[in-house]
Design a protein around this motif. Structure first.
Motif, PDB file in Angstrom:
ATOM      1  N   GLU A   1      61.223  -7.103  15.013  1.00 40.02           N
ATOM      2  CA  GLU A   1      59.907  -6.547  15.342  1.00 40.02           C
ATOM      3  C   GLU A   1      59.700  -5.196  14.667  1.00 40.02           C
ATOM      4  OE1 GLU A   1      57.054  -5.280  19.080  1.00 40.02           O
ATOM      5  OE2 GLU A   1      58.814  -6.542  19.457  1.00 40.02           O
TER       6      GLU A   1
ATOM      7  N   THR B   1      50.126  -7.368  14.237  1.00 39.51           N
ATOM      8  CA  THR B   1      50.493  -7.966  15.519  1.00 39.51           C
ATOM      9  C   THR B   1      51.801  -8.713  15.340  1.00 39.51           C
ATOM     10  OG1 THR B   1      48.152  -8.266  16.059  1.00 39.51           O
ATOM     11  CG2 THR B   1      49.734  -9.511  17.372  1.00 39.51           C
TER      12      THR B   1
ATOM     13  N   ARG C   1      54.467 -11.079  17.623  1.00 43.67           N
ATOM     14  CA  ARG C   1      54.560 -11.789  18.893  1.00 43.67           C
ATOM     15  C   ARG C   1      55.892 -12.518  18.985  1.00 43.67           C
ATOM     16  NH1 ARG C   1      49.951 -16.206  20.424  1.00 43.67           N
ATOM     17  NH2 ARG C   1      50.659 -17.095  18.470  1.00 43.67           N
TER      18      ARG C   1
ATOM     19  N   ARG D   1      49.088 -11.441  11.893  1.00 47.31           N
ATOM     20  CA  ARG D   1      50.005 -11.657  13.015  1.00 47.31           C
ATOM     21  C   ARG D   1      51.245 -12.394  12.524  1.00 47.31           C
ATOM     22  NH1 ARG D   1      47.749 -14.726  18.113  1.00 47.31           N
ATOM     23  NH2 ARG D   1      47.606 -16.434  16.625  1.00 47.31           N
TER      24      ARG D   1
ATOM     25  N   ASN E   1      54.661 -14.326  14.122  1.00 45.40           N
ATOM     26  CA  ASN E   1      55.198 -14.927  15.338  1.00 45.40           C
ATOM     27  C   ASN E   1      56.690 -15.153  15.197  1.00 45.40           C
ATOM     28  OD1 ASN E   1      52.564 -15.666  16.742  1.00 45.40           O
ATOM     29  ND2 ASN E   1      52.299 -16.632  14.750  1.00 45.40           N
TER      30      ASN E   1
END
Length: 71
Positions: free
Chosen positions: A27, A37, A39, A55, A57
């Protein structure tokens, strides 16, 4: 009618480079490389199929990234 905004370009980064890293390290690296972002999800989590530019993931098991994908 208002114009549709143009999303910012995504970082030129390979999601595969995060697999095997500790979730916290992955992260931090993703945010430093420009992902807006980040996640983290446990394996088998149900998520929507919407694509969100910027984003990243992570699928995380036992504290490590086992899968990574954009959107």
């Amino acid at each position: 009618m208002a114009p549709i905004p143009t999303p910012a370009p995504e970082p030129q980064d390979s999601p595969d480079s995060y697999v095997g890293l500790a979730a916290e390290d992955a992260e931090r690296r993703a945010r430093a490389r420009g992902w807006s972002t980040v996640r983290s999800l446990p394996p088998g989590t149900f998520i929507t199929m919407e694509y969100l530019a910027g984003r990243l993931n992570f699928e995380v098991a036992d504290g490590a990234v086992t899968r990574c994908w954009k959107g």
